[in-house]
Design an enzyme around this catalytic site. Structure first.
Site, short mmCIF file in Angstrom:
data_model
loop_
_atom_site.label_atom_id
_atom_site.label_comp_id
_atom_site.label_asym_id
_atom_site.label_seq_id
_atom_site.Cartn_x
_atom_site.Cartn_y
_atom_site.Cartn_z
N ASP A 273 34.27 85.32 39.92
CA ASP A 273 33.88 85.96 38.67
C ASP A 273 32.73 86.91 39.00
OD1 ASP A 273 33.10 86.75 36.20
OD2 ASP A 273 32.74 84.73 35.39
N TYR B 195 28.30 80.54 34.66
CA TYR B 195 28.68 80.96 33.31
C TYR B 195 29.83 81.95 33.41
CZ TYR B 195 28.60 82.94 28.62
OH TYR B 195 28.96 83.36 27.36
N LYS C 151 31.18 94.02 32.08
CA LYS C 151 29.86 94.69 32.13
C LYS C 151 29.93 96.11 32.72
CE LYS C 151 27.34 90.51 31.37
NZ LYS C 151 27.62 89.17 31.86
C1 LIG Z 1 28.62 88.17 31.11
C2 LIG Z 1 29.51 87.30 31.92
C3 LIG Z 1 30.75 86.84 31.41
C4 LIG Z 1 31.17 87.04 30.00
O1 LIG Z 1 31.38 88.38 29.69
P1 LIG Z 1 31.41 88.81 28.13
O2 LIG Z 1 31.75 90.26 28.17
O3 LIG Z 1 30.05 88.50 27.60
O4 LIG Z 1 32.47 88.00 27.48
C5 LIG Z 1 31.57 86.14 32.26
N1 LIG Z 1 31.21 85.87 33.53
C6 LIG Z 1 30.04 86.29 34.04
C7 LIG Z 1 29.71 85.99 35.46
C8 LIG Z 1 29.14 87.00 33.25
O5 LIG Z 1 27.98 87.39 33.75
#
Ligand SMILES: *Cc1c(COP(=O)(O)O)cnc(C)c1O
Length: 428
Positions: free
Chosen positions: A242, A147, A270
């Site tokens: 990511d 994701y 985050k």
């Molecule tokens: C939470 C998350 C996102 C998206 O971040 P948002 O601030 O919710 O847009 C993208 N990649 C990973 C791996 C995530 O855990």
């Protein structure tokens, strides 16, 4: 629908449903994957939240990851107050931005530049555009169960049968765009190698969470990750890690150093915002300087580098670095893991530091999305309201990770383990 003893939450949900789709502003919050209406939060204090009905809950969701120090850490709140008092947004340069970028680069020493944005989604969106701009290629490889936020390019799942081109997993994503994404399984280097054999000269970027944590916790073998690095090098594609969840979660820096690999680009979010909206892209200067205004890849944001978010992120990172927080988180994680042993054989914990995934099924812990047993998720659905009734807030889906923070006391960690053991055993 019963209100599960939370009349104030139930009323608030009714009110929200009248004005917002599903009553929420991000779908998983609606509790569709578990039983009962969502809990409305009034405030957070350390490891706990207090709901609208005044009930205290041990929080293990912690806003899905941005709070390794728990709710309302005094130093973070103080930094936010101070920053807010000096202006909420400038849309202009301020010295705090470089301070946060320096801290990020301290954790990712192989990178040289950081661009701040306002969410993880935006960071990934920017990184993909940059990868496509730099390579002049259009295809992106992603992984089933990965994701990366809600950007169009990656809301794509594997096509059926022999098709390797992705199909949109959401309405509103044009087929032509979905087809620029190739989807491969985790833990299967040959599958990605086949994509490169067929499309190698068109692949701009391989994008993955090096420690996949959005569809269960699916740790990858180092050989798999190292193999992706080699494939990218061989074919002139960029490797994007990511690390929006894993960045600064297990150590001061990324998961990349734990597997001794260097991606070309890293996306963060985050934790680097300490609970306020933020995202970041990091990479070598030669790549990052292709972003506007240095280069020809456009990217911008009214609230990018927001001084209040930057203050929360900078303070969170400093506390993590200076107060031995990651050792403490690992210690708490180990304590939790050993306290949880002795449950039924189908109760398993996949843990990395303070990241936890409860897998309620027998057999080998999965490394890929299609290996997750359905019963694990069904059992979690039944477990969730029981835990809530016992005063524990788990994330409202069996695919989600739960978190410990430095604000969790040993006693709270023990209580979490005891409650889980009792409630899981009662499911039998
Ligand atoms: C939470 C998350 C996102 C998206 O971040 P948002 O601030 O919710 O847009 C993208 N990649 C990973 C791996 C995530 O855990």
């Amino acid at each position: 629908m019963t209100d599960h003893g939370r009349p104030a939450s139930a009323r608030a949900f009714e009110r929200a449903r009248a004005v917002s789709p599903g009553g929420v502003h991000s779908p998983v919050r609606a509790f569709r994957a578990v039983d009962g209406p969502p809990v409305f939060f009034d405030r957070g204090e350390g490891a706990e939240v207090v709901d609208l009905d005044g009930r205290r809950l041990l929080d293990t969701c912690l806003s899905w990851g941005p709070l390794p120090l728990g709710h309302a850490h005094p130093a973070v709140v103080e930094a936010v107050r101070e920053a807010a008092g000096k202006g909420l947004s400038f849309g202009a340069c301020h010295a705090g931005e470089a301070a946060l970028c320096e801290l990020i680069l301290e954790g990712f020493p192989h990178h040289e530049r950081v661009r701040l944005v306002s969410s993880g989604t935006e960071a990934v969106m920017t990184a993909l555009r940059l990868a496509r701009g730099v390579t002049g290629r259009s295809l992106v490889v992603k992984y089933d169960g990965g994701y990366h936020g809600h950007l169009d390019s990656l809301l794509v799942s594997a096509g059926s049968g022999l098709a390797t081109l992705g199909v949109a997993s959401s309405a509103g994503v044009p087929a032509a765009l979905a087809e620029t994404t190739l989807v491969a399984p985790f833990d299967d280097l040959d599958a990605t190698a086949r994509l490169f054999a067929e499309h190698g000269s068109d692949i701009a970027c391989v994008a993955l969470e090096p420690l996949p944590g959005n569809n269960g916790l699916l740790p990858q073998r180092r050989e798999f990750l190292a193999g992706l690095r080699e494939l990218c090098d061989e074919h002139g594609a960029l490797l994007l890690f990511d690390e929006v969840i894993s960045g600064f979660r297990l150590r001061f820096g990324g998961y990349d150093a734990m597997v001794d690999l260097r991606p070309d680009l890293t996306t963060l979010g985050k934790i680097v915002g300490g609970g306020l909206p933020i995202g970041a892209v990091a990479g070598r200067a030669e790549l990052m300087d292709r972003l506007a205004p240095e280069g020809d890849v456009y990217q911008a944001g009214t609230l990018s580098g927001n001084p209040v978010s930057v203050a929360a992120g900078t303070t969170t990172l400093r506390v993590l670095r200076d107060e031995g927080a990651h050792d403490r988180l690992e210690e708490l994680g180990r304590r939790f893991e050993s306290a949880l042993s002795g449950g039924p054989s189908w109760m398993q914990l996949q843990r990395q530091g303070s990241l936890n995934w409860l897998y309620l099924s027998e057999g080998e812990l999965p490394r890929r999305a299609d290996a997750i047993a359905e019963e694990a998720i069904t059992r979690f659905t039944q477990l969730h309201p029981r835990m809530l009734a016992e005063g524990v807030y788990l994330p409202p889906s069996g695919y989600e990770l739960f978190f410990l923070s430095t604000a969790h006391s040993e006693e709270q960690v023990d209580r979490l383990a005891e409650t889980l053991l009792a409630q899981v055993t009662a499911l039998d």
